[in-house]
Design a protein around this motif. Structure first.
Motif, PDB file in Angstrom:
ATOM      1  N   ASP A  19     -46.414 -43.248  -0.850  1.00  0.00           N
ATOM      2  CA  ASP A  19     -47.761 -42.941  -0.375  1.00  0.00           C
ATOM      3  C   ASP A  19     -48.667 -42.934  -1.597  1.00  0.00           C
ATOM      4  O   ASP A  19     -48.226 -43.247  -2.706  1.00  0.00           O
ATOM      5  N   SER A  20     -49.900 -42.574  -1.430  1.00  0.00           N
ATOM      6  CA  SER A  20     -50.841 -42.634  -2.553  1.00  0.00           C
ATOM      7  C   SER A  20     -50.448 -41.679  -3.684  1.00  0.00           C
ATOM      8  O   SER A  20     -50.823 -41.902  -4.832  1.00  0.00           O
ATOM      9  N   TRP A  21     -49.681 -40.636  -3.389  1.00  0.00           N
ATOM     10  CA  TRP A  21     -49.289 -39.667  -4.415  1.00  0.00           C
ATOM     11  C   TRP A  21     -48.038 -40.098  -5.158  1.00  0.00           C
ATOM     12  O   TRP A  21     -47.842 -39.743  -6.320  1.00  0.00           O
ATOM     13  N   THR A  22     -47.144 -40.858  -4.524  1.00  0.00           N
ATOM     14  CA  THR A  22     -45.895 -41.264  -5.164  1.00  0.00           C
ATOM     15  C   THR A  22     -45.930 -42.687  -5.730  1.00  0.00           C
ATOM     16  O   THR A  22     -45.112 -43.020  -6.593  1.00  0.00           O
ATOM     17  N   GLU A  23     -46.840 -43.520  -5.271  1.00  0.00           N
ATOM     18  CA  GLU A  23     -46.887 -44.911  -5.725  1.00  0.00           C
ATOM     19  C   GLU A  23     -47.029 -45.056  -7.241  1.00  0.00           C
ATOM     20  O   GLU A  23     -46.374 -45.931  -7.825  1.00  0.00           O
ATOM     21  N   THR A  35     -42.413 -41.766 -15.789  1.00  0.00           N
ATOM     22  CA  THR A  35     -43.597 -40.919 -15.790  1.00  0.00           C
ATOM     23  C   THR A  35     -43.451 -39.844 -14.724  1.00  0.00           C
ATOM     24  O   THR A  35     -42.638 -39.983 -13.801  1.00  0.00           O
ATOM     25  N   VAL A  36     -44.209 -38.779 -14.860  1.00  0.00           N
ATOM     26  CA  VAL A  36     -44.351 -37.763 -13.820  1.00  0.00           C
ATOM     27  C   VAL A  36     -45.820 -37.368 -13.790  1.00  0.00           C
ATOM     28  O   VAL A  36     -46.519 -37.489 -14.796  1.00  0.00           O
ATOM     29  N   PRO A  37     -46.312 -36.899 -12.643  1.00  0.00           N
ATOM     30  CA  PRO A  37     -47.712 -36.486 -12.591  1.00  0.00           C
ATOM     31  C   PRO A  37     -47.943 -35.240 -13.424  1.00  0.00           C
ATOM     32  O   PRO A  37     -47.125 -34.329 -13.467  1.00  0.00           O
ATOM     33  N   HIS A  38     -49.072 -35.255 -14.091  1.00  0.00           N
ATOM     34  CA  HIS A  38     -49.444 -34.177 -15.005  1.00  0.00           C
ATOM     35  C   HIS A  38     -50.871 -33.758 -14.653  1.00  0.00           C
ATOM     36  O   HIS A  38     -51.770 -34.595 -14.616  1.00  0.00           O
ATOM     37  N   CYS A  39     -51.076 -32.479 -14.359  1.00  0.00           N
ATOM     38  CA  CYS A  39     -52.405 -31.985 -14.009  1.00  0.00           C
ATOM     39  C   CYS A  39     -53.318 -32.068 -15.236  1.00  0.00           C
ATOM     40  O   CYS A  39     -53.000 -31.514 -16.293  1.00  0.00           O
ATOM     41  N   SER A  40     -54.434 -32.747 -15.086  1.00  0.00           N
ATOM     42  CA  SER A  40     -55.342 -32.877 -16.224  1.00  0.00           C
ATOM     43  C   SER A  40     -56.221 -31.636 -16.403  1.00  0.00           C
ATOM     44  O   SER A  40     -56.927 -31.524 -17.391  1.00  0.00           O
ATOM     45  N   CYS A  42     -54.888 -28.093 -15.848  1.00  0.00           N
ATOM     46  CA  CYS A  42     -54.123 -26.964 -16.406  1.00  0.00           C
ATOM     47  C   CYS A  42     -52.903 -27.402 -17.209  1.00  0.00           C
ATOM     48  O   CYS A  42     -52.180 -26.569 -17.730  1.00  0.00           O
ATOM     49  N   ASN A  43     -52.638 -28.703 -17.273  1.00  0.00           N
ATOM     50  CA  ASN A  43     -51.567 -29.248 -18.114  1.00  0.00           C
ATOM     51  C   ASN A  43     -50.171 -29.124 -17.510  1.00  0.00           C
ATOM     52  O   ASN A  43     -49.184 -29.326 -18.214  1.00  0.00           O
ATOM     53  N   LEU A  44     -50.026 -28.798 -16.235  1.00  0.00           N
ATOM     54  CA  LEU A  44     -48.723 -28.631 -15.608  1.00  0.00           C
ATOM     55  C   LEU A  44     -48.182 -29.978 -15.147  1.00  0.00           C
ATOM     56  O   LEU A  44     -48.867 -30.720 -14.452  1.00  0.00           O
ATOM     57  N   SER A  45     -46.938 -30.282 -15.526  1.00  0.00           N
ATOM     58  CA  SER A  45     -46.246 -31.440 -14.968  1.00  0.00           C
ATOM     59  C   SER A  45     -45.625 -31.004 -13.656  1.00  0.00           C
ATOM     60  O   SER A  45     -45.187 -29.856 -13.518  1.00  0.00           O
ATOM     61  N   ARG A  46     -45.561 -31.924 -12.703  1.00  0.00           N
ATOM     62  CA  ARG A  46     -44.938 -31.562 -11.435  1.00  0.00           C
ATOM     63  C   ARG A  46     -44.229 -32.766 -10.823  1.00  0.00           C
ATOM     64  O   ARG A  46     -44.633 -33.902 -11.004  1.00  0.00           O
ATOM     65  N   MET A  47     -43.160 -32.477 -10.128  1.00  0.00           N
ATOM     66  CA  MET A  47     -42.390 -33.494  -9.444  1.00  0.00           C
ATOM     67  C   MET A  47     -41.675 -32.799  -8.316  1.00  0.00           C
ATOM     68  O   MET A  47     -41.034 -31.775  -8.551  1.00  0.00           O
ATOM     69  N   PRO A  48     -41.785 -33.274  -7.097  1.00  0.00           N
ATOM     70  CA  PRO A  48     -42.431 -34.515  -6.705  1.00  0.00           C
ATOM     71  C   PRO A  48     -43.949 -34.393  -6.761  1.00  0.00           C
ATOM     72  O   PRO A  48     -44.489 -33.278  -6.790  1.00  0.00           O
ATOM     73  N   PRO A  49     -44.608 -35.562  -6.763  1.00  0.00           N
ATOM     74  CA  PRO A  49     -46.077 -35.551  -6.764  1.00  0.00           C
ATOM     75  C   PRO A  49     -46.594 -34.878  -5.494  1.00  0.00           C
ATOM     76  O   PRO A  49     -46.053 -35.084  -4.414  1.00  0.00           O
ATOM     77  N   THR A  50     -47.599 -34.056  -5.662  1.00  0.00           N
ATOM     78  CA  THR A  50     -48.208 -33.356  -4.529  1.00  0.00           C
ATOM     79  C   THR A  50     -49.721 -33.493  -4.615  1.00  0.00           C
ATOM     80  O   THR A  50     -50.267 -33.711  -5.698  1.00  0.00           O
ATOM     81  N   PRO A 103     -40.249 -30.303 -19.631  1.00  0.00           N
ATOM     82  CA  PRO A 103     -39.089 -29.433 -19.440  1.00  0.00           C
ATOM     83  C   PRO A 103     -39.095 -28.605 -18.159  1.00  0.00           C
ATOM     84  O   PRO A 103     -38.057 -28.062 -17.791  1.00  0.00           O
ATOM     85  N   ASN A 104     -40.233 -28.541 -17.484  1.00  0.00           N
ATOM     86  CA  ASN A 104     -40.251 -27.828 -16.205  1.00  0.00           C
ATOM     87  C   ASN A 104     -39.868 -28.754 -15.048  1.00  0.00           C
ATOM     88  O   ASN A 104     -39.824 -28.326 -13.898  1.00  0.00           O
ATOM     89  N   ILE A 105     -39.562 -30.022 -15.346  1.00  0.00           N
ATOM     90  CA  ILE A 105     -39.223 -31.003 -14.323  1.00  0.00           C
ATOM     91  C   ILE A 105     -37.730 -31.285 -14.344  1.00  0.00           C
ATOM     92  O   ILE A 105     -37.142 -31.531 -15.403  1.00  0.00           O
ATOM     93  N   ARG A 106     -37.125 -31.269 -13.166  1.00  0.00           N
ATOM     94  CA  ARG A 106     -35.742 -31.712 -12.992  1.00  0.00           C
ATOM     95  C   ARG A 106     -35.777 -32.877 -12.011  1.00  0.00           C
ATOM     96  O   ARG A 106     -36.111 -32.700 -10.844  1.00  0.00           O
ATOM     97  N   LEU A 107     -35.430 -34.040 -12.511  1.00  0.00           N
ATOM     98  CA  LEU A 107     -35.474 -35.258 -11.721  1.00  0.00           C
ATOM     99  C   LEU A 107     -34.139 -35.472 -11.021  1.00  0.00           C
ATOM    100  O   LEU A 107     -33.078 -35.376 -11.649  1.00  0.00           O
ATOM    101  N   ILE A 108     -34.183 -35.757  -9.731  1.00  0.00           N
ATOM    102  CA  ILE A 108     -32.984 -36.102  -8.980  1.00  0.00           C
ATOM    103  C   ILE A 108     -32.673 -37.562  -9.280  1.00  0.00           C
ATOM    104  O   ILE A 108     -33.537 -38.425  -9.123  1.00  0.00           O
ATOM    105  N   THR A 109     -31.445 -37.852  -9.702  1.00  0.00           N
ATOM    106  CA  THR A 109     -31.105 -39.189 -10.171  1.00  0.00           C
ATOM    107  C   THR A 109     -29.604 -39.403 -10.050  1.00  0.00           C
ATOM    108  O   THR A 109     -28.916 -38.662  -9.335  1.00  0.00           O
ATOM    109  N   ASN A 110     -29.102 -40.397 -10.757  1.00  0.00           N
ATOM    110  CA  ASN A 110     -27.669 -40.650 -10.870  1.00  0.00           C
ATOM    111  C   ASN A 110     -27.323 -40.911 -12.327  1.00  0.00           C
ATOM    112  O   ASN A 110     -28.123 -41.484 -13.063  1.00  0.00           O
TER     113      ASN A 110
END
Length: 145
Positions: A19-23, A35-40, A42-50, A103-110
């Protein structure tokens, strides 16, 4: 432990819906950039994108390119086929990877292409790119030598 090599999970288990948030994440992956989304604001990284930052509620995002390095936070080894046709993809290793640059992000992967016996919590990993049909590129991880 076994000396079997961690394989990629079957492509049939992966269906990409964006969707427009994950593309932006998937567009960067097609360019072989993690990459991961980063709030411009407050500087918080977040995943999944919201749509809204959970810290400050801003919708302003930047998508910085990360190093592709991290550490294994948790993992499991899948060694039994739960769907027909999975046998050739066993064993595979779903994992949570803590990203070094976020470091606040844990990515689901293999975890792939390494002996199962070499995988451990806390091990350093780096991104590798798994090209699937239909121009889909998925970030997976392998151990840092």
């Amino acid at each position: 432990m076994t000396n079997e090599i961690a394989k990629q999970p079957p492509h049939s288990l992966f269906e990409l819906v964006t969707d427009s948030w994950t593309e932006p994440f998937w567009a960067a992956a097609r360019e072989r950039r993690l990459t991961v989304p980063h709030c411009s604001e407050c500087n918080l990284s977040r995943m999944p994108p919201t749509p809204f930052c959970p810290e400050c509620l801003s919708q302003k995002l930047i998508w910085p390119t990360l190093s592709g390095r991290g550490t294994i936070y948790s993992y499991t080894v899948v060694s039994r086929a739960i769907f027909p046709g999975m046998e050739d993809s066993l064993p595979y290793v779903p994992a949570l990877v803590t990203l070094s640059d976020a470091p606040n992000i844990r990515l689901i992967t293999n975890i792939i292409d390494v002996p199962i016996s070499a995988i451990s919590v806390g091990a350093e990993v780096k991104v590798v790119w798994n090209c699937l049909p239909d121009d889909v590129v998925v970030p997976r991880f392998t151990l840092v030598n």
